[in-house]
Motif scaffolding. Structure first.
Motif, PDB file in Angstrom:
ATOM      1  N   ARG A  37      54.310  36.978  54.334  1.00 36.88           N
ATOM      2  CA  ARG A  37      54.595  38.104  53.434  1.00 36.88           C
ATOM      3  C   ARG A  37      54.243  37.738  51.999  1.00 36.88           C
ATOM      4  N   THR A  38      54.477  36.484  51.652  1.00 36.98           N
ATOM      5  CA  THR A  38      54.123  36.016  50.303  1.00 36.98           C
ATOM      6  C   THR A  38      52.618  36.148  50.083  1.00 36.98           C
ATOM      7  N   ALA A  39      51.845  35.753  51.101  1.00 33.21           N
ATOM      8  CA  ALA A  39      50.372  35.834  50.995  1.00 33.21           C
ATOM      9  C   ALA A  39      49.927  37.288  50.844  1.00 33.21           C
ATOM     10  N   GLU A  40      50.540  38.178  51.624  1.00 31.37           N
ATOM     11  CA  GLU A  40      50.200  39.612  51.530  1.00 31.37           C
ATOM     12  C   GLU A  40      50.476  40.135  50.118  1.00 31.37           C
ATOM     13  N   TYR A  41      51.640  39.742  49.596  1.00 30.08           N
ATOM     14  CA  TYR A  41      52.063  40.171  48.262  1.00 30.08           C
ATOM     15  C   TYR A  41      51.061  39.692  47.204  1.00 30.08           C
ATOM     16  N   ILE A  42      50.692  38.414  47.291  1.00 26.59           N
ATOM     17  CA  ILE A  42      49.755  37.828  46.317  1.00 26.59           C
ATOM     18  C   ILE A  42      48.404  38.537  46.418  1.00 26.59           C
ATOM     19  N   ARG A  43      47.934  38.717  47.658  1.00 22.35           N
ATOM     20  CA  ARG A  43      46.609  39.309  47.845  1.00 22.35           C
ATOM     21  C   ARG A  43      46.562  40.735  47.309  1.00 22.35           C
ATOM     22  N   GLU A  44      47.637  41.494  47.555  1.00 27.92           N
ATOM     23  CA  GLU A  44      47.708  42.864  47.029  1.00 27.92           C
ATOM     24  C   GLU A  44      47.597  42.881  45.505  1.00 27.92           C
ATOM     25  N   LYS A  45      48.328  41.978  44.875  1.00 23.21           N
ATOM     26  CA  LYS A  45      48.292  41.906  43.403  1.00 23.21           C
ATOM     27  C   LYS A  45      46.885  41.564  42.913  1.00 23.21           C
ATOM     28  N   LEU A  46      46.255  40.581  43.560  1.00 22.36           N
ATOM     29  CA  LEU A  46      44.923  40.150  43.127  1.00 22.36           C
ATOM     30  C   LEU A  46      43.887  41.239  43.397  1.00 22.36           C
ATOM     31  N   ASP A  47      44.001  41.905  44.554  1.00 21.30           N
ATOM     32  CA  ASP A  47      43.103  43.025  44.861  1.00 21.30           C
ATOM     33  C   ASP A  47      43.254  44.116  43.802  1.00 21.30           C
ATOM     34  N   GLY A  48      44.500  44.357  43.418  1.00 21.56           N
ATOM     35  CA  GLY A  48      44.794  45.365  42.404  1.00 21.56           C
ATOM     36  C   GLY A  48      44.148  45.050  41.051  1.00 21.56           C
ATOM     37  N   LEU A  49      43.959  43.762  40.810  1.00 20.85           N
ATOM     38  CA  LEU A  49      43.322  43.354  39.548  1.00 20.85           C
ATOM     39  C   LEU A  49      41.799  43.375  39.656  1.00 20.85           C
ATOM     40  N   GLY A  50      41.312  43.594  40.891  1.00 24.50           N
ATOM     41  CA  GLY A  50      39.864  43.659  41.099  1.00 24.50           C
ATOM     42  C   GLY A  50      39.221  42.315  41.398  1.00 24.50           C
ATOM     43  N   LEU A  51      40.026  41.310  41.769  1.00 25.45           N
ATOM     44  CA  LEU A  51      39.441  40.025  42.137  1.00 25.45           C
ATOM     45  C   LEU A  51      38.883  40.090  43.557  1.00 25.45           C
ATOM     46  N   GLU A  52      37.897  39.251  43.851  1.00 25.40           N
ATOM     47  CA  GLU A  52      37.458  39.068  45.239  1.00 25.40           C
ATOM     48  C   GLU A  52      38.496  38.170  45.898  1.00 25.40           C
ATOM     49  N   THR A  53      39.017  38.567  47.035  1.00 24.45           N
ATOM     50  CA  THR A  53      40.070  37.749  47.661  1.00 24.45           C
ATOM     51  C   THR A  53      39.739  37.437  49.107  1.00 24.45           C
ATOM     52  N   GLY A  60      47.110  30.794  52.981  1.00 25.74           N
ATOM     53  CA  GLY A  60      46.603  30.580  51.618  1.00 25.74           C
ATOM     54  C   GLY A  60      45.819  31.801  51.162  1.00 25.74           C
ATOM     55  N   VAL A  61      45.799  32.039  49.860  1.00 23.57           N
ATOM     56  CA  VAL A  61      45.050  33.166  49.301  1.00 23.57           C
ATOM     57  C   VAL A  61      44.159  32.643  48.172  1.00 23.57           C
ATOM     58  N   VAL A  62      42.910  33.089  48.170  1.00 19.99           N
ATOM     59  CA  VAL A  62      41.999  32.728  47.093  1.00 19.99           C
ATOM     60  C   VAL A  62      41.584  34.002  46.369  1.00 19.99           C
ATOM     61  N   GLY A  63      41.604  33.961  45.050  1.00 26.24           N
ATOM     62  CA  GLY A  63      41.154  35.088  44.227  1.00 26.24           C
ATOM     63  C   GLY A  63      40.048  34.606  43.300  1.00 26.24           C
ATOM     64  N   ILE A  64      38.913  35.258  43.377  1.00 29.48           N
ATOM     65  CA  ILE A  64      37.772  34.853  42.548  1.00 29.48           C
ATOM     66  C   ILE A  64      37.549  35.910  41.480  1.00 29.48           C
ATOM     67  N   LEU A  65      37.547  35.462  40.239  1.00 29.74           N
ATOM     68  CA  LEU A  65      37.335  36.363  39.109  1.00 29.74           C
ATOM     69  C   LEU A  65      36.017  35.991  38.434  1.00 29.74           C
ATOM     70  N   ARG A  66      34.970  36.794  38.727  1.00 34.13           N
ATOM     71  CA  ARG A  66      33.640  36.506  38.163  1.00 34.13           C
ATOM     72  C   ARG A  66      33.465  37.274  36.862  1.00 34.13           C
ATOM     73  N   ASN A  67      32.939  36.558  35.871  1.00 28.87           N
ATOM     74  CA  ASN A  67      32.766  37.197  34.570  1.00 28.87           C
ATOM     75  C   ASN A  67      31.491  36.672  33.901  1.00 28.87           C
ATOM     76  N   GLY A  68      30.380  36.895  34.580  1.00 33.77           N
ATOM     77  CA  GLY A  68      29.090  36.502  34.015  1.00 33.77           C
ATOM     78  C   GLY A  68      28.783  35.027  34.171  1.00 33.77           C
ATOM     79  N   ASP A  69      27.674  34.618  33.549  1.00 32.28           N
ATOM     80  CA  ASP A  69      27.237  33.231  33.647  1.00 32.28           C
ATOM     81  C   ASP A  69      28.190  32.322  32.884  1.00 32.28           C
ATOM     82  N   GLY A  70      28.393  31.144  33.442  1.00 29.06           N
ATOM     83  CA  GLY A  70      29.272  30.189  32.760  1.00 29.06           C
ATOM     84  C   GLY A  70      29.902  29.252  33.766  1.00 29.06           C
ATOM     85  N   PRO A  71      30.728  28.348  33.287  1.00 22.72           N
ATOM     86  CA  PRO A  71      31.351  27.359  34.163  1.00 22.72           C
ATOM     87  C   PRO A  71      32.302  27.999  35.187  1.00 22.72           C
ATOM     88  N   VAL A  72      32.513  27.266  36.285  1.00 19.55           N
ATOM     89  CA  VAL A  72      33.498  27.675  37.284  1.00 19.55           C
ATOM     90  C   VAL A  72      34.711  26.754  37.117  1.00 19.55           C
TER      91      VAL A  72
END
Ligand code: ZN
Ligand code: ZN
Length: 411
Positions: A37-53, A60-72
């Motif tokens: 349930r914690t993972a579902e909750y986190i993923r919903e929040k990250l999806d809501g922010l527009g991250l790739e999840t 485990g949940v991964v959220g990727i926030l891409r913002n143009g060229d630059g370091p990862v």
């Protein structure tokens, strides 16, 4: 990039949302590797922010926030609770229960403060999303399950974390602890110990308590092991090196007049150096085997329960972060500390791709908590209750500082 303070602007609405998230998570803890349930909750929040999840390593949940060229840059928060009956008296205290791997139903509490970690990670992700014009690159948010059992980082790596997410140049993480709220503590180099836990089953030969000549007594044999194991740290490890060997459980027998067939004990080893770890684990195997041989008993069985890697802060990256944190939080709020004997599986995430990582602690208690006769209750205590502010805001500022210090400046 250069960090400007306006990116940390937590409005009243941000703060209210953050506190609501924290209280919700605190009231709904889940045991290690069962954080569904914690993972579902986190993923919903990250999806809501527009991250790739994506889900990784089970819960485990991964959220990727891409913002143009630059370091990862990577940021990790752990998500599991503990089998503890909460006794904080908070109005959002947990009444949750969970089922242990052996089937026992137990109370569950966010007794290590991982609820603060999730809250900080989600809030940092939100602020990064809302301030895209202030930075460039990719932020990878890793919400890792099963830290308490050392299973989560391994599970995520084995589930292809770094095949599925962009590989960061550096990974950051932090842990709440009973330090002064508003401050952070960092080590350069070794930050936390390696930890190895074993279950040892000693086999003997069962007989009537009145007929010891018919037996091989696993309790006497096991007791010799326990005593001799104490000589590893006192007589074998170099006096200037550190190690801890703790035998936390010892069970054998059912009745006073039966010499049992077997006994078992569990042990926990903490070390900072790989050579000391090899020495201690090698000595343990030798003593366990040789004591059994000395009693004419069968070879005991050793099962690994868990193995935590070293938590090592790349000195250059840790130094850079200390400078950046001092600018944002104030010089007096950033303290360099010696390594602690606690352990973490955080290091594995960076080790898997050979990149540096930095891990630090942020305080969770107000000054009044240190003025009394007793120090504040620490992690894993049923009374562990970090004060919400300035703990959470400091955690967010520290997380953002770390991320932004290595991300790029927009073109
Ligand atoms: Zn923890
Ligand atoms: Zn813990």
């Amino acid at each position: 990039m250069t960090i400007t303070s306006d990116i940390f602007g937590l409005s009243a609405a941000h703060t209210t949302d953050m506190h609501d998230i924290y209280k919700h998570l605190h009231a709904h803890p889940e045991l290690s590797m069962q954080e569904t349930r914690t993972a579902e909750y986190i993923r919903e929040k990250l999806d809501g922010l527009g991250l790739e999840t994506f889900l990784c390593g089970g819960t485990g949940v991964v959220g990727i926030l891409r913002n143009g060229d630059g370091p990862v840059v990577g940021y990790r928060a752990d998500t599991d609770g503990l089998p503890i009956q909460e006794d904080t008296g908070l109005d959002f205290a947990s009444t949750a229960t969970g089922t242990m791997p052996d089937g026992a139903v137990v109370p569950v509490m966010h007794g290590c403060g991982h609820d603060t970690h999730i809250t900080v990670g989600l809030t940092a992700a939100r602020l990064m999303t809302e301030n895209r014009d202030a930075w460039a690159g990719t932020a990878v948010f890793i919400f890792q399950p099963g830290e308490e059992t050392a299973a989560g980082a391994k599970a995520m790596v084995e589930d292809g974390l770094w095949d599925r997410a962009p590989k960061p140049a550096v990974i950051y993480g932090q842990h709440v602890w009973p330090g002064l709220a508003g401050t952070v503590n960092l080590s350069k180099g070794t930050a936390m110990a390696m930890a190895d836990s074993w279950k040892v089953t000693v086999r003997g030969k069962q007989s009537h308590g009145s007929q010891p000549e018919q037996s091989i007594d696993p309790i006497v044999l096991g007791a010799h092991m326990v005593v001799r194991i104490q000589t590893i740290v006192s007589r074998q490890v170099h006096p200037m090196k550190s190690a801890v060997v703790t035998i936390g459980t010892f069970h054998g027998g059912l009745k006073e007049n039966i010499i049992p067939a077997s006994a078992e004990f569990t042990l926990n080893v903490r070390t900072f150096d790989h050579d000391v770890r090899d020495l201690v684990l090698g000595s343990l195997r030798r003593i366990i085997s040789a004591e059994a041989a000395a009693s004419g008993a069968p070879e005991p069985t050793i099962e690994e329960i868990s193995s935590f890697p070293q938590c090592y802060n790349d000195p250059a990256s840790a130094g850079d972060l200390m400078t950046a944190l001092a600018e944002v939080l104030g010089k007096d709020a950033v303290l360099e500390t010696p390594p602690v004997m606690g352990s973490e599986d955080f290091g594995l995430l960076a080790e898997a791709i050979g990149v540096p990582s930095v891990y630090w602690f942020f305080g969770g208690h107000p000054q009044e908590a240190f003025d009394g006769e007793h120090p504040p209750a620490g992690n894993h205590s049923p009374f562990f209750a970090p004060v919400i502010e300035p703990t959470l805001t400091t955690g967010v500022r520290a997380a953002m500082t770390a991320l932004l210090s290595k991300l790029g400046t927009p073109a």
